[in-house]
Design a protein around this motif. Structure first.
Motif, PDB file in Angstrom:
ATOM      1  N   ASN A 616       0.820  -1.213   0.000  1.00  0.00           N
ATOM      2  CA  ASN A 616       0.000   0.000   0.000  1.00  0.00           C
ATOM      3  C   ASN A 616       0.857   1.269   0.000  1.00  0.00           C
ATOM      4  O   ASN A 616       0.454   2.309  -0.524  1.00  0.00           O
ATOM      5  N   ARG A 623      -3.248   4.843  -0.405  1.00  0.00           N
ATOM      6  CA  ARG A 623      -2.910   5.562   0.818  1.00  0.00           C
ATOM      7  C   ARG A 623      -4.156   6.085   1.505  1.00  0.00           C
ATOM      8  O   ARG A 623      -5.129   6.464   0.839  1.00  0.00           O
ATOM      9  N   PRO A 624      -4.188   6.162   2.837  1.00  0.00           N
ATOM     10  CA  PRO A 624      -5.317   6.779   3.554  1.00  0.00           C
ATOM     11  C   PRO A 624      -5.318   8.288   3.354  1.00  0.00           C
ATOM     12  O   PRO A 624      -4.290   8.888   3.038  1.00  0.00           O
ATOM     13  N   VAL A 633     -11.273   2.793  11.234  1.00  0.00           N
ATOM     14  CA  VAL A 633      -9.926   3.084  11.737  1.00  0.00           C
ATOM     15  C   VAL A 633      -9.994   4.322  12.616  1.00  0.00           C
ATOM     16  O   VAL A 633     -10.575   5.339  12.232  1.00  0.00           O
ATOM     17  N   LEU A 636      -4.168   6.971  12.630  1.00  0.00           N
ATOM     18  CA  LEU A 636      -3.288   6.886  11.475  1.00  0.00           C
ATOM     19  C   LEU A 636      -1.927   7.429  11.867  1.00  0.00           C
ATOM     20  O   LEU A 636      -1.828   8.332  12.709  1.00  0.00           O
ATOM     21  N   TRP A 694      -1.231   3.291   7.379  1.00  0.00           N
ATOM     22  CA  TRP A 694      -2.200   2.464   8.092  1.00  0.00           C
ATOM     23  C   TRP A 694      -1.537   1.869   9.338  1.00  0.00           C
ATOM     24  O   TRP A 694      -0.326   1.623   9.353  1.00  0.00           O
TER      25      TRP A 694
END
Length: 929
Positions: A616, A623-624, A633, A636, A694
């Motif tokens: 990722n 990506r977040p 979630v 981070l 993450w």
């Protein structure tokens, strides 16, 4: 035009002014120049100078400055006239003398009425209004009378536009027209050549012919025909140019006393021959696309496609009116004339002295030029050719003779500098040195014998070099026995002749013959300048010497030559490294090569493992994002974007890039250990500086890399379900003082930069603006492009931008106090996607907008007065302001809209209209502030 209106000039002379003291306290006359204070005083003084000054033309700079006008901005002359007349009328309204107070109304003001007639009951409604000019539509007309007829034509009010009649108490069909009630002594007719084009959203000029006569009878157009209505042409204002945004203004004005016409073209004032108006010069010089045949005109009739304001005067007006200048103003004019005459006398005296010096110089040249050549067998001197050329130029006095540029290191005449001197007779040389001095004197014995001998030696060696060059080239084509050959660098072979010439101290020799290339040992065209510089710095055969002083292991950089060829080469390069073919290459380099191969294999394996562990992190799309935080979630982790970019480079190219060993999160913190970014800034402007991780990836990162500081963003949900939004906190917390200091320093740096790159984008049409406003929609990207970007060395010029006159490199904005925060890990991306019609310019924060316009003129061939510049929707208009104060920061994109002849395009629906607002005379004294 106002000056030659005798009634207006006389009224202005009658205005009282505040006169300055003419004597000092001691009784001596004051020598201070007169400086008008009010607008009327400025116009008075200007008129007095126009009437009795001895100058060829009058400079109205004082008058212009008093009105606060910007001479760098072209405005509409008719609009200026209208505004100034209004200002003058308000200024004179306080005068006690009625001839002064009412002069503007008497000369320029007329009356007309808007008359509406009900079709049902015939009721007539009038609205009387004053006018100072009649604005006439010229589109579709060829005659001035047709334009006036259309202005006064009847308009039908029907349908939704019906008229509410007071008598009928209902909306009724009606007719409306304008009726002229009274006309002024001076009738201004404004021809509406500049119209707004709804299709393009811009003004355009109508370049069509309009026919007008010298005499104009307004009787048929008047409501009451009892008064005088016959007018004669007295002035024409001309606009030369096809565009409504640029051009040149010229005035033709008739002197009412003599009946003579004058053409006013800036400082060029010309009286026309005879007493007839002549417009041929203006019409012939018109830059038109199609040069149509000029129509013939009858007597007293004129045609023009540039006239945009016509001024007529009543024929009954007094033409023999004598206007006397007040004594005070006449005294000022005479004082100015005295200064002008003194200046003329000084110029005449200087010219007289210059002519006298020229005569003396001419006689000297005439005398010595005949005796300049040295006869055979007679003594002679060498004199600098450049000095002789100055001496022959009679316009400038020559300086002392300087022969120093022709000397060698021994202080004598260099044989190679003979073309720089001229051989002259001893008699002339004696005269030169006696009159002008200088030196050193170069007689017949001045030629340096040592340099001549050395020059002969070099010539002989040069001839030998040419023979050896051919011999070596021939030997290189033959076979070579492996046990008798020698290793020679290919680069040395390509340039050995040039190296030998330099050793012979003959750098001016043209060594272009085949460029020294032999047997196809040519280098590719894309060889960089740095490689060429290295070749020039290396001595012969040193290009195959390894760092340990032995034979390098790269066999493709060297070749074998025969013993005979090597012997000839060694004659020119005695100390060159010698490597027989029996000699083995460097053992240490072989060991290092094997270690390098092992390291490359190790790096490939490491990159493959890290990519598999962090898939990722490698893919940007996975990506977040803080703006769309996943519900499942609650935390981070944050790392430097620089770390992610360097790691991706290594993963893509493990053999060319070094592996990343640590996560430098310390660069995201201030010296006190606090975070430098807020949650809001990390979602917007600072999102380019950080990367989000993450929680599942964070554990793998801690195992693979050394992590100095852990930074995370935590979402804390409210204890009870409700409308309250969740709270986002960072660990460590924000250091508010350092954050404010960083922002202040960033803003200061953006206003104080030096030598930074900005981008100027030329807007050619509205569709172009739409595309440029969202370049990401039409510019594609690929992984190959990213790899090319990453492979480019830092500081290397971006190939996207090629500028004709300069190659600016991007400069980073920095400040000593900002060094603690501007670390290697925190740096903004300077990559800029180039779009069509865009160029990069190198600018500084302290340069003015006018300087930038000059740069744009050279880059885009658009004159400064035709440039409309804007940045982020804000128009840049103040030429004297600096770029820093206007908000032009490094990497900014400035939009350029050039004023050009308007082309009729088809209407485009739903197109973004980009129209720069016209300021006109806003901010000047014409509007009362």
């Amino acid at each position: 035009m106002w000056f030659l209106n005798l009634e207006l000039r006389q009224a202005l002379y009658l205005c009282p002014v505040t006169r300055p003291l003419t004597v000092t306290a001691e009784g001596d006359p004051a020598n201070k120049d007169y400086e008008p204070q009010t607008i009327c005083e400025h116009l008075q003084y200007l008129f007095a100078l126009l009437q009795n000054s001895r100058r060829r033309y009058i400079d109205p700079s004082g008058f212009v400055k008093a009105l606060g006008l910007d001479t760098g901005q072209q405005q509409d002359a008719q609009e200026f006239s209208k505004l100034f007349m209004s200002l003058l009328e308000d200024t004179l309204s306080a005068q006690k003398n009625p001839d002064v107070r009412n002069i503007v109304q008497k000369q320029f003001c007329g009356e007309y009425a808007y008359v509406t007639v009900c079709n049902q009951c015939g009721r007539e409604s009038k609205l009387i209004s004053k006018f100072y000019e009649l604005e006439l539509n010229i589109q579709g007309h060829k005659q001035l009378s047709d334009c006036i007829t259309e202005f006064l034509k009847e308009e039908k009010l029907e349908g939704d536009n019906r008229y509410f009649c007071e008598t009928c108490q209902s909306k009724q069909n009606a007719t409306r027209r304008i009726r002229l009630l009274s006309l002024p002594g001076t009738l201004n007719l404004q021809l509406m050549r500049f119209v707004f084009d709804r299709q393009t959203g811009h003004k355009k000029k109508l370049n069509t012919y309009i026919e007008f006569s010298e005499l104009l009878d307004m009787g048929p157009f008047m409501e009451d025909t009892a008064g005088a209505s016959e007018y004669e042409l007295s002035a024409i204002l001309i606009h030369r140019g096809v565009s409504a945004y640029s051009g040149h203004y010229i005035a033709h004005v008739k002197d009412p006393q003599t009946g003579e016409w004058y053409r006013f073209n800036d400082e060029d004032i010309e009286k026309m021959e005879g007493k007839k108006l002549q417009l041929g010069a203006e019409e012939d010089l018109e830059p038109s696309k199609a040069q149509a045949r000029k129509p013939k005109c009858g007597k007293g009739v004129y045609r023009s496609r540039n006239a945009y304001m016509l001024v007529y005067r009543l024929q009954t007006r007094e033409k023999s009116l004598t206007v006397e200048i007040p004594a005070f103003l006449q005294e000022l004019v005479e004082r100015d004339n005295s200064k002008f005459e003194e200046w003329c006398s000084e110029m005449a005296e200087m010219r007289k002295q210059s002519v006298a010096r020229g005569k003396v110089k001419h006689e000297e040249v005439k005398e010595l030029y005949q005796r300049l050549p040295a006869k055979a067998g007679c003594p002679y001197d060498f004199v600098s050719l450049e000095w002789l050329q100055q001496w022959l130029d009679e316009s400038t006095p020559p300086k002392p003779i300087d022969n120093s540029a022709c000397l060698c290191s021994h202080g004598k005449l260099h044989p190679d500098k003979i073309p720089m001197v001229k051989r002259v007779s001893e008699y002339v040389a004696d005269s030169f040195y006696k009159r002008y001095g200088g030196g050193p004197r170069l007689t017949v014995k001045a030629l340096c014998r040592e340099c001549v001998v050395e020059r002969c030696r070099v010539l002989r060696l040069k001839n030998q070099l040419n023979e050896d060059y051919k011999a070596v080239a021939s030997l290189l084509k033959g076979p070579v026995r492996c046990d008798e050959g020698f290793w020679v660098g290919k680069s040395s072979l390509r340039s050995w002749r040039q190296m030998a010439l330099e050793l012979l101290d003959d750098p001016e020799e043209d060594a272009d013959q085949s460029n020294g290339n032999m047997n196809g040992d040519t280098k590719s065209k894309d060889e960089t300048s740095s490689e060429k510089q290295e070749e020039e710095d290396l001595k012969f055969n040193e290009d195959i010497v390894c760092p340990h002083g032995n034979l390098c292991i790269l066999e493709n950089e060297r070749r074998v030559v025969s013993k005979d060829a090597w012997e000839k080469l060694r004659c020119y390069f005695q100390g060159a490294p010698e490597f027989p073919t029996s000699q083995d290459s460097c053992s240490q380099c072989k060991i290092l090569e094997r270690e390098g191969e092992e390291n490359e294999a190790l790096h490939k394996m490491m990159a493959s493992e890290q990519k598999a562990s962090l898939p990722n992190l490698f893919q940007e799309k996975s990506r977040p994002c803080l703006s769309s935080w996943p519900e499942e979630v609650d935390e981070l982790y944050v790392v430097s974007k620089f770390f992610v970019e360097e790691w991706r480079k290594f993963v893509r190219r493990p053999t060319r890039c070094s592996p990343v060993s640590s996560v430098g999160n310390r660069d995201l913190l201030c010296p006190h250990g606090g975070l430098m970014f807020t949650f809001a800034s990390m979602t917007k402007e600072d999102s380019k500086l950080i990367a989000l991780i993450w929680p599942s990836e964070w554990g793998k990162i801690q195992k693979l890399f050394v992590v100095d500081h852990a930074i995370r963003v935590v979402r804390r949900r409210p204890a009870e379900a409700g409308p309250d939004p969740p709270l986002y906190v960072t660990e460590p917390e924000l250091c508010l003082d350092c954050r404010e200091g960083l922002l202040c320093q960033q803003q200061r740096d953006l206003r104080e930069y030096a030598q930074a790159t900005i981008y100027v984008r030329k807007v050619v049409d509205n569709t172009k603006v739409m595309k440029d406003s969202a370049p990401e929609l039409n510019v594609s990207s690929s992984e190959a492009e990213e790899e090319r970007e990453e492979a480019r060395l830092e500081g290397e010029q971006d190939p996207d931008f090629n500028q004709a006159n300069s190659n600016p490199k991007r400069q980073k904005v920095s400040h000593p106090n900002y060094a603690a925060y501007q670390k290697q890990g925190i740096r903004r991306s300077t990559r800029h996607r180039k779009v069509r019609g865009e160029k990069a310019l190198l600018v500084s924060a302290n340069q003015t907008l006018k300087d930038l316009k000059i740069q744009i003129m050279h880059a885009f061939s658009v004159a400064p007065f035709d440039q409309n510049l804007s940045i982020e929707g804000t128009t840049l208009t103040e030429d004297s302001a600096t770029l820093g104060s206007l908000g032009v920061t490094p990497e900014s994109v400035v939009l350029l809209k050039a004023d050009e002849p308007v082309v009729d395009y088809a209407a485009i629906d739903d197109v973004m209209q980009v129209c720069m607002p016209e300021e006109g005379f806003k901010g000047t004294g014409l509007l009362g502030h």
